[in-house]
Design a protein around this motif. Structure first.
Motif, PDB file in Angstrom:
ATOM      1  N   MET A 152       0.840  -1.211   0.000  1.00  0.00           N
ATOM      2  CA  MET A 152       0.000   0.000   0.000  1.00  0.00           C
ATOM      3  C   MET A 152       0.875   1.261   0.000  1.00  0.00           C
ATOM      4  SD  MET A 152      -3.027  -0.862   2.669  1.00  0.00           S
ATOM      5  CE  MET A 152      -4.419  -1.877   2.199  1.00  0.00           C
ATOM      6  N   PRO A 153       0.449   2.305  -0.726  1.00  0.00           N
ATOM      7  CA  PRO A 153       1.247   3.531  -0.752  1.00  0.00           C
ATOM      8  C   PRO A 153       1.078   4.369   0.512  1.00  0.00           C
ATOM      9  CG  PRO A 153      -0.693   3.794  -2.081  1.00  0.00           C
ATOM     10  CD  PRO A 153      -0.739   2.388  -1.582  1.00  0.00           C
ATOM     11  N   VAL A 154       2.106   5.091   0.871  1.00  0.00           N
ATOM     12  CA  VAL A 154       2.079   5.905   2.090  1.00  0.00           C
ATOM     13  C   VAL A 154       2.367   7.365   1.719  1.00  0.00           C
ATOM     14  CG1 VAL A 154       3.078   6.175   4.396  1.00  0.00           C
ATOM     15  CG2 VAL A 154       2.898   3.910   3.393  1.00  0.00           C
ATOM     16  N   LEU A 155       1.553   8.267   2.275  1.00  0.00           N
ATOM     17  CA  LEU A 155       1.685   9.694   1.973  1.00  0.00           C
ATOM     18  C   LEU A 155       2.091  10.474   3.214  1.00  0.00           C
ATOM     19  CD1 LEU A 155      -1.854   9.958   0.369  1.00  0.00           C
ATOM     20  CD2 LEU A 155       0.224   9.507  -0.878  1.00  0.00           C
ATOM     21  N   ALA A 156       2.795  11.558   2.982  1.00  0.00           N
ATOM     22  CA  ALA A 156       3.116  12.490   4.073  1.00  0.00           C
ATOM     23  C   ALA A 156       3.387  13.839   3.445  1.00  0.00           C
ATOM     24  CB  ALA A 156       4.344  12.019   4.843  1.00  0.00           C
ATOM     25  N   GLY A 157       3.061  14.895   4.154  1.00  0.00           N
ATOM     26  CA  GLY A 157       3.263  16.234   3.598  1.00  0.00           C
ATOM     27  C   GLY A 157       2.468  16.375   2.317  1.00  0.00           C
ATOM     28  N   SER A 158       3.151  16.722   1.237  1.00  0.00           N
ATOM     29  CA  SER A 158       2.412  16.973  -0.001  1.00  0.00           C
ATOM     30  C   SER A 158       2.421  15.816  -0.990  1.00  0.00           C
ATOM     31  CB  SER A 158       2.978  18.222  -0.668  1.00  0.00           C
ATOM     32  OG  SER A 158       4.363  18.105  -0.775  1.00  0.00           O
ATOM     33  N   GLY A 159       3.035  14.725  -0.684  1.00  0.00           N
ATOM     34  CA  GLY A 159       3.070  13.661  -1.688  1.00  0.00           C
ATOM     35  C   GLY A 159       3.362  12.279  -1.137  1.00  0.00           C
ATOM     36  N   ILE A 160       3.600  11.362  -2.067  1.00  0.00           N
ATOM     37  CA  ILE A 160       3.853   9.960  -1.716  1.00  0.00           C
ATOM     38  C   ILE A 160       5.282   9.830  -1.171  1.00  0.00           C
ATOM     39  CG2 ILE A 160       4.616   9.333  -4.057  1.00  0.00           C
ATOM     40  CD1 ILE A 160       3.010   6.714  -3.710  1.00  0.00           C
ATOM     41  N   ILE A 161       5.434   9.060  -0.098  1.00  0.00           N
ATOM     42  CA  ILE A 161       6.781   8.914   0.478  1.00  0.00           C
ATOM     43  C   ILE A 161       7.308   7.478   0.389  1.00  0.00           C
ATOM     44  CG2 ILE A 161       6.658  10.854   2.103  1.00  0.00           C
ATOM     45  CD1 ILE A 161       6.186   8.493   4.248  1.00  0.00           C
ATOM     46  N   GLY A 162       6.414   6.520   0.110  1.00  0.00           N
ATOM     47  CA  GLY A 162       6.894   5.152   0.029  1.00  0.00           C
ATOM     48  C   GLY A 162       5.759   4.169   0.029  1.00  0.00           C
ATOM     49  N   ARG A 163       6.064   2.935   0.344  1.00  0.00           N
ATOM     50  CA  ARG A 163       5.022   1.912   0.412  1.00  0.00           C
ATOM     51  C   ARG A 163       5.297   0.927   1.543  1.00  0.00           C
ATOM     52  NH1 ARG A 163       5.683  -0.256  -5.542  1.00  0.00           N
ATOM     53  NH2 ARG A 163       3.718  -1.247  -5.078  1.00  0.00           N
ATOM     54  N   ILE A 164       4.229   0.252   1.968  1.00  0.00           N
ATOM     55  CA  ILE A 164       4.344  -0.709   3.072  1.00  0.00           C
ATOM     56  C   ILE A 164       5.124  -1.929   2.592  1.00  0.00           C
ATOM     57  CG2 ILE A 164       3.033  -2.185   4.656  1.00  0.00           C
ATOM     58  CD1 ILE A 164       2.059   0.504   5.279  1.00  0.00           C
ATOM     59  N   THR A 165       6.131  -2.319   3.360  1.00  0.00           N
ATOM     60  CA  THR A 165       6.911  -3.495   2.950  1.00  0.00           C
ATOM     61  C   THR A 165       6.734  -4.673   3.893  1.00  0.00           C
ATOM     62  OG1 THR A 165       8.783  -2.578   4.146  1.00  0.00           O
ATOM     63  CG2 THR A 165       8.764  -2.293   1.755  1.00  0.00           C
ATOM     64  N   GLU A 166       6.296  -4.395   5.106  1.00  0.00           N
ATOM     65  CA  GLU A 166       6.121  -5.498   6.066  1.00  0.00           C
ATOM     66  C   GLU A 166       4.986  -5.129   7.004  1.00  0.00           C
ATOM     67  OE1 GLU A 166       9.756  -7.168   8.040  1.00  0.00           O
ATOM     68  OE2 GLU A 166       8.568  -6.850   9.837  1.00  0.00           O
ATOM     69  N   VAL A 167       4.044  -6.042   7.182  1.00  0.00           N
ATOM     70  CA  VAL A 167       2.908  -5.758   8.061  1.00  0.00           C
ATOM     71  C   VAL A 167       2.932  -6.708   9.249  1.00  0.00           C
ATOM     72  CG1 VAL A 167       0.409  -5.514   8.184  1.00  0.00           C
ATOM     73  CG2 VAL A 167       1.575  -5.087   6.043  1.00  0.00           C
ATOM     74  N   ASN A 168       3.032  -6.134  10.451  1.00  0.00           N
ATOM     75  CA  ASN A 168       2.918  -6.922  11.676  1.00  0.00           C
ATOM     76  C   ASN A 168       1.524  -6.682  12.242  1.00  0.00           C
ATOM     77  OD1 ASN A 168       5.762  -7.771  11.673  1.00  0.00           O
ATOM     78  ND2 ASN A 168       6.122  -5.588  11.898  1.00  0.00           N
ATOM     79  N   THR A 169       1.213  -7.249  13.393  1.00  0.00           N
ATOM     80  CA  THR A 169      -0.143  -7.113  13.917  1.00  0.00           C
ATOM     81  C   THR A 169      -0.478  -5.668  14.265  1.00  0.00           C
ATOM     82  OG1 THR A 169       0.200  -9.309  14.821  1.00  0.00           O
ATOM     83  CG2 THR A 169      -1.786  -8.175  15.532  1.00  0.00           C
ATOM     84  N   VAL A 170       0.418  -4.996  15.016  1.00  0.00           N
ATOM     85  CA  VAL A 170       0.099  -3.630  15.445  1.00  0.00           C
ATOM     86  C   VAL A 170       1.061  -2.561  14.913  1.00  0.00           C
ATOM     87  CG1 VAL A 170      -1.177  -4.262  17.525  1.00  0.00           C
ATOM     88  CG2 VAL A 170       1.312  -4.037  17.628  1.00  0.00           C
TER      89      VAL A 170
END
Lengths: 284, 174
Positions: A152-170
């Motif tokens: 999933m893409p991740v945004l911060a400030g005015s634009g895209i900053i990266g994507r999720i690479t590892e998902v843990n429970t919390v």
């Protein structure tokens, strides 16, 4: 002459080196092929994330105070500049609301459920940032429980900053677009030039100049410095219309057959305290 | 005597673990300074704490090498997701500092030189492993100028600040 290491130690070191190189390459290969890390790794990450969140409180407070002080210094000139812009934003907001309502109505008439531009956001705070040489990763305080998924893409400030690479429970890890690993910054983009759209893929990040690279562009459009680059939504995981950056430089590639476009990222990657994870509504 | 070992076994790993998280928190909260392009400064309080144990000859008070491997593994799992890189970096750095310790004395400047060798080893190992997993794209010159040099300045200053308080603390333990 005094020896630093005995022969036995040297043999042990060589064997250990082989094992370690295998471990590095193996775990790297494994991480790319799985959506969730193994249970032990997930458990350790969740536990570490909890501890880190507690420890982060005082250090974040110090960091925020330093940032606030730096911001205070430029408040006067920034305020004057922003006041000049705000009237235009108010007008744009009203126009956006009207267009959104019209868009929803047209979609309803066409019986379209959701399109590439439909997405929801999940807000998360940065717990930690990897103090590492290569992998520029953030740890955020939302994970599988909040509905996050790998890619999933991740945004911060005015634009895209990266994507999720590892998902843990919390909690989850976010690879920044400045991360030099293979798939951290590979996403489909559209360049809005004055003579039409140019589709392509972000193929690299230039660490020496802090610019994203869009390679293999064969379109003959007139691409100028300052043209806006946004996600195209092709591929389905990343919604369309997320601001990536602006064109900084256009150069012919090594063989002169296509163009290489250098893009200045929209987001400030050095100061990320909170993020938004964009969840595409396609397929829902 | 037993209490002395117990104290070390309790306090040392707790502080080590604490510093592992503080490193990441500092990186996040001081991001505008530490990662202000083109700089890439790494806080390495964890490595400083490992260095203190070598410099003040406290490695025999507890399972020091277990701590080194353990903290390296946790670093890899929590910060990178790939196992190996930082386990090797911590091990290579501490083993070298441990082997070279006898050539240095207890004066602060001498200790800081030993730490500098360890820190550079740590950074070089991470630089080299970047090539193994094909994620390295910075030239050696940029790496030395914008990462190794400022990282060394910051961490030598931090190591100097904590040198005498830690020395005093280790004296109490022994």
């Amino acid at each position: 002459m005094r020896k630093l290491f005995s022969s036995r130690t040297l043999v042990t070191i060589i064997v250990a080196l082989f094992i370690i190189v295998g471990l590095i390459a193996g775990s790297n290969w494994w991480a790319k092929r799985t959506n969730q890390p193994p249970f032990f790794q997930r458990f350790a990450n969740d536990l570490a994330g909890g501890v880190s969140r507690i420890i982060a409180a005082p250090t974040n407070a110090i960091g925020h105070s330093a940032n606030s002080f730096a911001s205070l210094m430029s408040t006067f000139s920034e305020n004057r500049k922003l006041k000049a812009q705000i009237d235009g934003y108010a007008q744009n907001k009203v126009r956006l609301q009207t267009v959104e309502a019209e868009n929803a109505s047209l979609k309803k008439q066409l019986k379209l459920k959701s399109t590439l531009t439909d997405y929801q956001t999940i807000a998360a705070a940065t717990i930690s940032r990897s103090p590492t040489t290569w992998q520029s990763q953030l740890v955020i305080d939302k994970g599988a429980q909040a509905g996050l998924k790998k890619g999933m893409p991740v945004l911060a400030g005015s634009g895209i900053i990266g994507r999720i690479t590892e998902v843990n429970t919390v909690n989850a890890k976010v690879a920044l677009i400045s991360d030099t690993s293979e798939d951290a910054n590979r996403f489909a983009v559209t360049l809005k030039s004055s003579t039409g759209d140019v589709n392509g893929i972000i193929s690299d990040y230039d660490s020496e100049t802090n610019r994203l690279v869009m390679g293999q562009v064969t379109a003959t459009n007139d691409i100028k410095k300052g043209d806006v680059v946004q996600t195209s939504g092709l591929g389905g995981v990343i919604p369309a219309g997320l601001f990536v950056g602006t064109v900084n430089q256009v150069v012919p590639d090594d063989y002169g057959l296509s163009k290489k476009i250098y893009i200045t990222p929209a987001a400030d990657l050095s100061n990320i305290t909170s993020v938004l994870v964009a969840v595409s509504q396609m397929g829902n | 005597m037993a209490w002395r070992f117990l104290k070390f076994k309790l306090i040392y790993p707790v502080v080590l673990l604490l510093f592992l998280f503080v490193d990441g928190d500092l990186m996040a909260s001081m991001g505008p300074i530490f990662t202000h392009f083109p700089l890439h400064i790494l806080p390495t309080l964890t490595l400083i704490w490992l260095f203190y144990a070598i410099q003040f000859e406290a490695t025999n008070l507890g399972p020091y090498w277990v701590y080194v491997v353990g903290i390296g593994l946790l670093f890899d799992i929590y910060y990178t997701g790939f196992i190996g890189t930082y386990t090797v970096a911590y091990l290579a750095s501490t083993v070298l500092m441990y082997q070279l310790r006898s050539f240095f004395d207890e004066r602060m400047m001498s200790g800081l030189l030993l730490f500098l060798i360890g820190l550079v080893t740590y950074l070089v190992v991470t630089y080299v492993t970047g090539f193994i997993i094909n994620i390295a794209d910075i030239s050696l010159t940029s790496f030395l100028t914008f990462e190794v040099l400022p990282t060394a300045v910051l961490n030598l200053a931090l190591a100097a600040l904590g040198y005498y308080p830690t020395w005093s603390f280790f004296q109490k333990l022994s």
